[in-house]
Design a protein around this motif. Structure first.
Motif, PDB file in Angstrom:
ATOM      1  N   TRP A  15       0.818  -1.212   0.000  1.00  0.00           N
ATOM      2  CA  TRP A  15       0.000   0.000   0.000  1.00  0.00           C
ATOM      3  C   TRP A  15       0.854   1.266   0.000  1.00  0.00           C
ATOM      4  N   ARG A  16       2.086   1.173   0.526  1.00  0.00           N
ATOM      5  CA  ARG A  16       2.937   2.368   0.526  1.00  0.00           C
ATOM      6  C   ARG A  16       3.371   2.764  -0.880  1.00  0.00           C
ATOM      7  N   ARG A  23      -1.976   7.447   2.180  1.00  0.00           N
ATOM      8  CA  ARG A  23      -0.516   7.409   2.095  1.00  0.00           C
ATOM      9  C   ARG A  23       0.057   8.818   2.213  1.00  0.00           C
ATOM     10  N   ARG A  24       1.056   8.929   3.066  1.00  0.00           N
ATOM     11  CA  ARG A  24       1.730  10.204   3.238  1.00  0.00           C
ATOM     12  C   ARG A  24       3.130  10.118   2.646  1.00  0.00           C
ATOM     13  N   ASP A  27       5.357   7.764   4.445  1.00  0.00           N
ATOM     14  CA  ASP A  27       5.140   6.342   4.162  1.00  0.00           C
ATOM     15  C   ASP A  27       5.931   5.900   2.942  1.00  0.00           C
ATOM     16  N   LEU A  28       5.961   6.744   1.914  1.00  0.00           N
ATOM     17  CA  LEU A  28       6.724   6.418   0.715  1.00  0.00           C
ATOM     18  C   LEU A  28       8.228   6.415   1.006  1.00  0.00           C
ATOM     19  N   GLU A  30       9.583   5.715   3.877  1.00  0.00           N
ATOM     20  CA  GLU A  30       9.856   4.493   4.643  1.00  0.00           C
ATOM     21  C   GLU A  30       9.916   3.275   3.733  1.00  0.00           C
ATOM     22  N   ALA A  31       9.031   3.224   2.728  1.00  0.00           N
ATOM     23  CA  ALA A  31       9.053   2.099   1.788  1.00  0.00           C
ATOM     24  C   ALA A  31      10.375   2.052   1.026  1.00  0.00           C
ATOM     25  N   CYS A 170      14.208   3.645   9.943  1.00  0.00           N
ATOM     26  CA  CYS A 170      12.760   3.402   9.968  1.00  0.00           C
ATOM     27  C   CYS A 170      12.160   3.782  11.318  1.00  0.00           C
ATOM     28  N   VAL A 174       9.135   6.408  11.970  1.00  0.00           N
ATOM     29  CA  VAL A 174       7.914   6.061  12.712  1.00  0.00           C
ATOM     30  C   VAL A 174       7.674   7.053  13.846  1.00  0.00           C
ATOM     31  N   ARG A 177       6.372  10.187  12.377  1.00  0.00           N
ATOM     32  CA  ARG A 177       4.976  10.061  11.964  1.00  0.00           C
ATOM     33  C   ARG A 177       4.027  10.102  13.162  1.00  0.00           C
ATOM     34  N   TRP A 181       0.998  12.743  13.897  1.00  0.00           N
ATOM     35  CA  TRP A 181      -0.372  12.355  14.258  1.00  0.00           C
ATOM     36  C   TRP A 181      -0.815  13.047  15.542  1.00  0.00           C
TER      37      TRP A 181
END
Length: 200
Positions: A15-16, A23-24, A27-28, A30-31, A170, A174, A177, A181
């Motif tokens: 999904w990333r 998707r933010r 997230d990309l 991190e992928a 990573c 996280v 992120r 949030w």
């Protein structure tokens, strides 16, 4: 309230990498970090292991070229008993030997032989370019084992170090992120509670 059966829940794979409203940018990122980490774990570990193995193999081959085997003769009888020096020494004793090299020069030194070996006995030993006795070089099987073990060990250490670095990056993403949030919830939370009548 009706629960959705577990078998009807379809996970969204990768999904990333897909465009979607959830998707933010982080997230990309991190992928990409995960992908590059595993690429460097595999390729970096393999290249480091190959380089280390090649270096060890070259060093062992160079040592084999620098030493050569000669036949020497005991100049006197060897001691009949080996000195007791603990369990790490073999049962052989040191005895004086003499040999002539390829240029006709006579050399004398000490070599390990079996206790009680009589004078005049021929023994095989290894010497370097200066005529000094040295331990025998590693055999081909021993060289192969050392080369393989070194390559595997260096590859594993390199891969583990790269993987740990990727996990560290990573983890930082996280935490960032989660902080985003919290910041967004601090803005949206009061409005959400007001619209929901104070529930939650």
């Amino acid at each position: 309230m009706t629960r959705t059966p577990p078998e009807t829940i379809t996970p969204i794979r990768l999904w990333r990498w897909r465009r979607n409203p959830l998707r933010r940018h982080g997230d990309l990122v991190e992928a990409w970090v995960v992908l590059l980490t595993w690429i460097f774990v595999v390729l970096g570990g393999a290249l480091a292991g190959w380089a280390a193995a090649s270096s060890v193999d070259s060093a062992l081959a160079e040592r084999r070229d620098q030493v050569h085997e000669v036949r020497a003769v005991l100049t006197g009888p060897a001691p009949k008993t080996a000195p007791s020096r603990g369990g790490y020494d073999d049962d052989r004793v040191w005895a004086k030997v003499r040999w002539t090299d390829g240029k006709g020069a006579v050399h004398t030194d000490k070599a390990k032989v079996s206790p009680g070996t009589p004078a005049g006995t021929t023994v095989d030993l290894w010497t370097d370019g200066t005529g000094r006795t040295v331990p025998p070089p590693a055999s081909m099987a021993e060289s192969l084992l050392q080369t393989v073990l070194t390559g595997v060990l260096v590859a594993q250490i390199t891969g583990t170090a790269v993987w740990a670095g990727g996990r560290l990056v990573c983890g930082t993403l996280v935490r960032r992120r989660l902080a985003e949030w919290d910041e967004e919830w601090s803005r949206v939370g009061p409005e959400w509670r007001r619209l929901s009548g104070g529930r939650g």
